[in-house]
Design a protein around this motif. Structure first.
Motif, PDB file in Angstrom:
ATOM      1  N   UNK A 147       0.829  -1.208   0.000  1.00  0.00           N
ATOM      2  CA  UNK A 147       0.000   0.000   0.000  1.00  0.00           C
ATOM      3  C   UNK A 147       0.864   1.259   0.000  1.00  0.00           C
ATOM      4  N   UNK A 148       1.926   1.248   0.794  1.00  0.00           N
ATOM      5  CA  UNK A 148       2.825   2.401   0.856  1.00  0.00           C
ATOM      6  C   UNK A 148       3.505   2.619  -0.485  1.00  0.00           C
ATOM      7  N   UNK A 149       4.017   1.541  -1.070  1.00  0.00           N
ATOM      8  CA  UNK A 149       4.721   1.645  -2.351  1.00  0.00           C
ATOM      9  C   UNK A 149       3.775   2.089  -3.465  1.00  0.00           C
ATOM     10  N   UNK A 150       2.545   1.611  -3.440  1.00  0.00           N
ATOM     11  CA  UNK A 150       1.560   1.960  -4.466  1.00  0.00           C
ATOM     12  C   UNK A 150       1.294   3.465  -4.471  1.00  0.00           C
ATOM     13  N   UNK A 151       1.027   4.030  -3.296  1.00  0.00           N
ATOM     14  CA  UNK A 151       0.738   5.461  -3.199  1.00  0.00           C
ATOM     15  C   UNK A 151       1.986   6.281  -3.520  1.00  0.00           C
ATOM     16  N   UNK A 152       3.137   5.852  -3.023  1.00  0.00           N
ATOM     17  CA  UNK A 152       4.379   6.583  -3.276  1.00  0.00           C
ATOM     18  C   UNK A 152       4.686   6.640  -4.765  1.00  0.00           C
ATOM     19  N   UNK A 153       4.532   5.512  -5.457  1.00  0.00           N
ATOM     20  CA  UNK A 153       4.797   5.483  -6.900  1.00  0.00           C
ATOM     21  C   UNK A 153       3.852   6.418  -7.644  1.00  0.00           C
ATOM     22  N   UNK A 154       2.592   6.459  -7.235  1.00  0.00           N
ATOM     23  CA  UNK A 154       1.635   7.339  -7.903  1.00  0.00           C
ATOM     24  C   UNK A 154       1.903   8.813  -7.593  1.00  0.00           C
ATOM     25  N   UNK A 155       2.390   9.108  -6.405  1.00  0.00           N
ATOM     26  CA  UNK A 155       2.757  10.485  -6.101  1.00  0.00           C
ATOM     27  C   UNK A 155       3.921  10.939  -6.990  1.00  0.00           C
ATOM     28  N   UNK A 156       4.875  10.054  -7.212  1.00  0.00           N
ATOM     29  CA  UNK A 156       5.993  10.383  -8.103  1.00  0.00           C
ATOM     30  C   UNK A 156       5.484  10.611  -9.517  1.00  0.00           C
ATOM     31  N   UNK A 157       4.561   9.779  -9.982  1.00  0.00           N
ATOM     32  CA  UNK A 157       3.992   9.956 -11.327  1.00  0.00           C
ATOM     33  C   UNK A 157       3.247  11.283 -11.431  1.00  0.00           C
ATOM     34  N   UNK A 158       2.511  11.639 -10.383  1.00  0.00           N
ATOM     35  CA  UNK A 158       1.785  12.906 -10.392  1.00  0.00           C
ATOM     36  C   UNK A 158       2.759  14.083 -10.479  1.00  0.00           C
TER      37      UNK A 158
ATOM     38  N   UNK B 229       8.021  20.867  -5.766  1.00  0.00           N
ATOM     39  CA  UNK B 229       7.233  21.971  -6.297  1.00  0.00           C
ATOM     40  C   UNK B 229       5.777  21.645  -6.501  1.00  0.00           C
ATOM     41  N   UNK B 230       5.389  20.395  -6.256  1.00  0.00           N
ATOM     42  CA  UNK B 230       4.001  19.971  -6.434  1.00  0.00           C
ATOM     43  C   UNK B 230       3.236  20.108  -5.124  1.00  0.00           C
ATOM     44  N   UNK B 231       1.999  20.579  -5.168  1.00  0.00           N
ATOM     45  CA  UNK B 231       1.214  20.740  -3.937  1.00  0.00           C
ATOM     46  C   UNK B 231       0.762  19.401  -3.380  1.00  0.00           C
ATOM     47  N   UNK B 232       0.157  19.440  -2.216  1.00  0.00           N
ATOM     48  CA  UNK B 232      -0.372  18.223  -1.586  1.00  0.00           C
ATOM     49  C   UNK B 232      -1.326  17.528  -2.554  1.00  0.00           C
ATOM     50  N   UNK B 233      -1.145  16.231  -2.718  1.00  0.00           N
ATOM     51  CA  UNK B 233      -1.984  15.470  -3.635  1.00  0.00           C
ATOM     52  C   UNK B 233      -3.345  15.202  -3.012  1.00  0.00           C
ATOM     53  N   UNK B 234      -4.383  15.769  -3.608  1.00  0.00           N
ATOM     54  CA  UNK B 234      -5.735  15.560  -3.077  1.00  0.00           C
ATOM     55  C   UNK B 234      -6.260  14.178  -3.422  1.00  0.00           C
ATOM     56  N   UNK B 235      -5.647  13.540  -4.406  1.00  0.00           N
ATOM     57  CA  UNK B 235      -6.091  12.200  -4.783  1.00  0.00           C
ATOM     58  C   UNK B 235      -5.391  11.119  -3.963  1.00  0.00           C
ATOM     59  N   UNK B 236      -4.106  11.330  -3.661  1.00  0.00           N
ATOM     60  CA  UNK B 236      -3.333  10.252  -3.048  1.00  0.00           C
ATOM     61  C   UNK B 236      -3.082  10.438  -1.563  1.00  0.00           C
ATOM     62  N   UNK B 237      -3.245  11.627  -1.018  1.00  0.00           N
ATOM     63  CA  UNK B 237      -3.092  11.793   0.424  1.00  0.00           C
ATOM     64  C   UNK B 237      -4.264  11.099   1.134  1.00  0.00           C
ATOM     65  N   UNK B 238      -3.946  10.183   2.020  1.00  0.00           N
ATOM     66  CA  UNK B 238      -4.983   9.439   2.732  1.00  0.00           C
ATOM     67  C   UNK B 238      -5.759   8.495   1.842  1.00  0.00           C
ATOM     68  N   UNK B 239      -5.129   8.011   0.774  1.00  0.00           N
ATOM     69  CA  UNK B 239      -5.833   7.169  -0.205  1.00  0.00           C
ATOM     70  C   UNK B 239      -6.453   5.927   0.439  1.00  0.00           C
ATOM     71  N   UNK B 240      -5.713   5.250   1.291  1.00  0.00           N
ATOM     72  CA  UNK B 240      -6.206   4.000   1.862  1.00  0.00           C
ATOM     73  C   UNK B 240      -7.102   4.212   3.074  1.00  0.00           C
ATOM     74  N   UNK B 241      -7.164   5.449   3.581  1.00  0.00           N
ATOM     75  CA  UNK B 241      -7.976   5.719   4.763  1.00  0.00           C
ATOM     76  C   UNK B 241      -9.403   6.137   4.442  1.00  0.00           C
ATOM     77  N   UNK B 242      -9.646   6.484   3.189  1.00  0.00           N
ATOM     78  CA  UNK B 242     -10.985   6.955   2.858  1.00  0.00           C
ATOM     79  C   UNK B 242     -11.686   5.976   1.933  1.00  0.00           C
ATOM     80  N   UNK B 243     -13.005   6.060   1.903  1.00  0.00           N
ATOM     81  CA  UNK B 243     -13.802   5.186   1.050  1.00  0.00           C
ATOM     82  C   UNK B 243     -13.691   5.673  -0.400  1.00  0.00           C
ATOM     83  N   UNK B 244     -13.392   4.744  -1.291  1.00  0.00           N
ATOM     84  CA  UNK B 244     -13.233   5.094  -2.696  1.00  0.00           C
ATOM     85  C   UNK B 244     -14.571   4.979  -3.429  1.00  0.00           C
ATOM     86  N   UNK B 245     -14.880   5.965  -4.289  1.00  0.00           N
ATOM     87  CA  UNK B 245     -16.142   5.897  -5.040  1.00  0.00           C
ATOM     88  C   UNK B 245     -16.100   4.778  -6.066  1.00  0.00           C
TER      89      UNK B 245
END
Length: 321
Positions: free
Chosen positions: A117-128, A305-321
């Motif tokens: 889970x940590x690696x998944x979110x981290x990789x997506x933050x790098x892509x963003x 230089x990128x702002x806080x990710x609204x999609x990936x911050x707390x990704x696993x803690x919230x209910x996904x649509x």
């Protein structure tokens, strides 16, 4: 015969071993220098811009002397609220830029010893962060436009009498998408994910300069480009791949990298997140001749230089649509 750049020592200016050998303090210093490059790593308050600060004892945090705001080197960035050590974050970025066709979350998790889970979110933050480099950019000069289909593959039924034509929409699973690539020759690449390739016409009009020369294949929907741009080159792939007048080889080169990334590394990419993998492949294609040390610093600079990710911050803690 000249040696290929990627085989030369100039292409290898950073190693994973050197990051861990330097240690946590050096990794933290690298983050500070990338975040506050104008002050050579000296903290700048993100709230008021003040330069005077106090160190918070026992923590890698600062308190602004002007507004009393407490902040850290990752406050307000895509790595905000991080819990991972700075040396592991540097290692993850190094692994990402060294993997020219991407790295899966499972592999990244094994390499830096963290949960999937940590690696998944981290990789997506790098892509963003990588995708932010071309955000709002208008392409100019000679621009190739093309689209390619990804995903939606349906396993054929076991018995022949039960099989259906998988090319028809009613027999697909709804995951099939088109990646539209707008690529400057020897320049930047912008990517989009759509349901049909024809949607690429409007994207080209919006993201390519009206004075640019555009190249596309023989698909009928690209005919609309002739009324939008002063010069449009077309190539009929059923007859040839390259002519003196036109080709889309650089766009095809990008799609080749993306296909190998999806099929060879990730094996399956959800249509929901395909746009991030497409952006990552575009960045790697654009910077394929960049020494890996420079690629690491550019990636970290984009992340800072990128702002806080609204999609990936707390990704696993919230209910996904």
């Amino acid at each position: 015969m000249a040696q290929h750049f990627l085989l030369s020592a100039q292409a290898r200016t950073l190693s994973l071993a050197s990051i861990y050998k330097a240690g946590e303090d050096a990794a933290y210093g690298t983050f500070c220098k990338m975040r506050w490059a104008e002050t050579e790593g000296a903290p700048v308050c993100p709230r008021c811009g003040g330069l005077r600060h106090y160190d918070v004892k026992g923590r890698r945090r600062f308190k602004c002397a002007a507004c009393a705001h407490q902040f850290s080197v990752t406050s307000g960035t895509i790595f905000a609220s991080r819990k991972m050590a700075f040396v592991d974050l540097c290692a993850a970025i190094c692994i990402s830029v060294n993997a020219v066709k991407g790295v899966s979350a499972l592999q990244l998790g094994r390499d830096i010893d963290c949960q999937y889970k940590t690696a998944f979110v981290l990789a997506h933050k790098i892509r963003e962060a990588l995708a932010s480099e071309v955000e709002g950019m208008q392409l100019a000069g000679e621009v190739e436009v093309d689209g390619a289909y990804f995903g939606g593959k349906v396993r054929p039924a076991n018995h022949k009498e039960d099989r259906r034509d998988r090319r028809k929409a009613e027999n697909q699973n709804g995951e099939r998408r088109v990646v539209i690539a707008l690529r400057e020759r020897d320049g930047s690449t912008k990517t989009f994910v759509t349901n049909t390739e024809a949607e690429g016409v409007a994207l080209a009009v919006e993201n390519v300069s009206a004075e640019a020369t555009v190249f596309a294949d023989e698909a009928k929907h690209w005919d609309a480009l002739h009324s939008r741009f002063p010069a449009v080159g077309r190539i009929n792939h059923s007859e040839s791949y390259v002519t003196e007048e036109a080709n889309t080889n650089q766009a095809e080169s990008y799609f080749s990298r993306l296909r190998r990334m999806v099929d060879g590394q990730h094996h399956h990419v959800s249509a929901r997140y395909l746009y991030q993998y497409a952006a990552e492949a575009a960045w790697k294609e654009n910077n394929r001749r960049l020494p890996n040390g420079d690629a690491f610093r550019r990636t970290l600079s984009l992340a800072m230089g990128s702002p806080v990710s609204r999609q990936w911050k707390g990704y696993w803690e919230r209910s996904q649509p």
